[in-house]
Design a protein around this motif. Structure first.
Motif, mmCIF file in Angstrom:
data_model
loop_
_atom_site.group_PDB
_atom_site.id
_atom_site.type_symbol
_atom_site.label_atom_id
_atom_site.label_comp_id
_atom_site.label_asym_id
_atom_site.label_seq_id
_atom_site.Cartn_x
_atom_site.Cartn_y
_atom_site.Cartn_z
ATOM 1 N N LEU A 95 45.560 43.162 33.316
ATOM 2 C CA LEU A 95 46.108 42.209 34.286
ATOM 3 C C LEU A 95 45.268 42.238 35.572
ATOM 4 C CD1 LEU A 95 48.410 40.237 34.912
ATOM 5 C CD2 LEU A 95 49.736 42.154 35.802
ATOM 6 N N TYR A 96 44.863 43.465 35.938
ATOM 7 C CA TYR A 96 44.068 43.640 37.155
ATOM 8 C C TYR A 96 42.743 42.883 37.057
ATOM 9 C CZ TYR A 96 41.369 46.060 40.782
ATOM 10 O OH TYR A 96 40.594 46.344 41.874
ATOM 11 N N SER A 97 42.091 42.974 35.849
ATOM 12 C CA SER A 97 40.777 42.335 35.703
ATOM 13 C C SER A 97 40.898 40.810 35.693
ATOM 14 C CB SER A 97 40.068 42.833 34.436
ATOM 15 O OG SER A 97 40.843 42.486 33.318
ATOM 16 N N VAL A 99 41.092 35.998 40.195
ATOM 17 C CA VAL A 99 41.947 34.862 40.575
ATOM 18 C C VAL A 99 42.228 34.909 42.080
ATOM 19 C CG1 VAL A 99 44.225 33.791 40.273
ATOM 20 C CG2 VAL A 99 42.988 34.619 38.275
ATOM 21 N N HIS A 100 42.528 36.115 42.604
ATOM 22 C CA HIS A 100 42.784 36.281 44.048
ATOM 23 C C HIS A 100 41.537 35.903 44.853
ATOM 24 C CE1 HIS A 100 45.417 37.968 47.148
ATOM 25 N NE2 HIS A 100 44.451 38.732 47.612
ATOM 26 N N SER A 101 40.365 36.262 44.310
ATOM 27 C CA SER A 101 39.095 35.945 44.989
ATOM 28 C C SER A 101 38.851 34.435 45.027
ATOM 29 C CB SER A 101 37.944 36.651 44.266
ATOM 30 O OG SER A 101 36.711 36.220 44.766
ATOM 31 N N ILE A 143 49.280 47.169 41.355
ATOM 32 C CA ILE A 143 48.465 47.635 40.211
ATOM 33 C C ILE A 143 47.036 48.043 40.577
ATOM 34 C CG2 ILE A 143 49.822 46.240 38.574
ATOM 35 C CD1 ILE A 143 47.510 44.257 38.464
ATOM 36 N N SER A 144 46.581 47.703 41.785
ATOM 37 C CA SER A 144 45.187 48.004 42.124
ATOM 38 C C SER A 144 44.918 49.506 42.171
ATOM 39 C CB SER A 144 44.849 47.395 43.490
ATOM 40 O OG SER A 144 43.666 47.972 43.986
ATOM 41 N N PRO A 145 43.809 49.963 41.546
ATOM 42 C CA PRO A 145 43.463 51.391 41.632
ATOM 43 C C PRO A 145 43.249 51.843 43.076
ATOM 44 C CG PRO A 145 41.872 50.162 40.261
ATOM 45 C CD PRO A 145 42.896 49.175 40.733
ATOM 46 N N GLU A 178 46.317 46.929 56.651
ATOM 47 C CA GLU A 178 45.836 45.823 57.488
ATOM 48 C C GLU A 178 45.857 44.486 56.752
ATOM 49 O OE1 GLU A 178 42.077 47.493 58.544
ATOM 50 O OE2 GLU A 178 43.018 49.075 59.736
ATOM 51 N N HIS A 179 45.285 44.449 55.547
ATOM 52 C CA HIS A 179 45.182 43.190 54.792
ATOM 53 C C HIS A 179 46.569 42.621 54.493
ATOM 54 C CE1 HIS A 179 43.236 40.293 52.147
ATOM 55 N NE2 HIS A 179 44.030 40.638 51.153
ATOM 56 N N ILE A 180 47.456 43.438 53.973
ATOM 57 C CA ILE A 180 48.791 42.929 53.609
ATOM 58 C C ILE A 180 49.557 42.483 54.854
ATOM 59 C CG2 ILE A 180 49.733 45.315 53.426
ATOM 60 C CD1 ILE A 180 51.790 44.220 51.457
#
Ligand code: HEM
Length: 153
Positions: A2-4, A9-11, A66-68, A92-94
């Motif tokens: 799912l992460y890959s 998709v987020h990018s 889910i991000s490592p 910061e990002h969130i």
């Protein structure tokens, strides 16, 4: 797995969000200063922008779980605060992106409620403009201290 899928998709959705908000801000400022009518297209661009923000928020929230990178950060959250990359994604990002999402929604709601076209444009220009600013500062660009590629497939 799912992460890959979700990371590219987020990018990519990032670019759709940026295009939508730039279009919305340009139209709002030109409508405001040019005293133009607030058209169905203005409304559609505002809707596209806020919808894409919601989509990106949803993908981001899943990535957050889910991000490592985040899993590493959550193993030692205190220690992660002294690591630029871990702190950026864990805090910061969130935080900044949630603020940008709120600014976008407040802008759309206030613009819709406004009684004149001029006020609709002015509110959209200010709130969407602030959302754009916050977003541009919080996207990990290739030239940012925490850098990521221009696009990922
Ligand atoms: C709404 C506007 C947002 C934009 C424009 C945006 C943009 C980006 C970009 C460009 C990346 C780098 C992707 C890559 O490595 O190729 C990224 C990574 C990330 N974003 Fe967002 N993001 C947004 C919102 C969010 C939100 C609200 C969250 C959390 C709830 C979030 C969580 C993440 C995470 C966890 C990563 C790192 C994933 C990893 O490398 O493992 N994002 N974001």
């Amino acid at each position: 797995m799912l992460y890959s899928i979700l990371l590219p998709v987020h990018s990519i959705v990032r670019w759709l969000v940026v295009i939508a908000v730039v279009a919305a801000v340009v139209r709002a400022f030109s409508g405001w200063f040019g005293k133009k009518a607030f058209t169905a297209l203005d409304n559609k661009i505002g809707l596209a922008f806020t919808s894409l923000m919601d989509l990106q928020l949803l993908i981001g929230l899943i990535l957050y779980v889910i991000s490592p990178i985040l899993q590493t950060a959550f193993q030692d959250f205190g220690g992660a605060m002294s690591n630029t990359q871990l702190r950026f994604f864990a805090v910061e990002h969130i935080l900044m992106m949630v603020i940008a999402v709120v600014l976008a929604h407040v802008g759309r709601a206030l613009s819709k409620k406004a009684s004149t076209d001029l006020l609709k444009h002015r509110r959209a220009a200010i709130w969407f403009g602030l959302a754009l600013l916050v977003m541009l500062l919080s996207i990990p660009w290739p030239f940012s201290p925490v850098s990521r590629p221009w696009i990922r497939f």
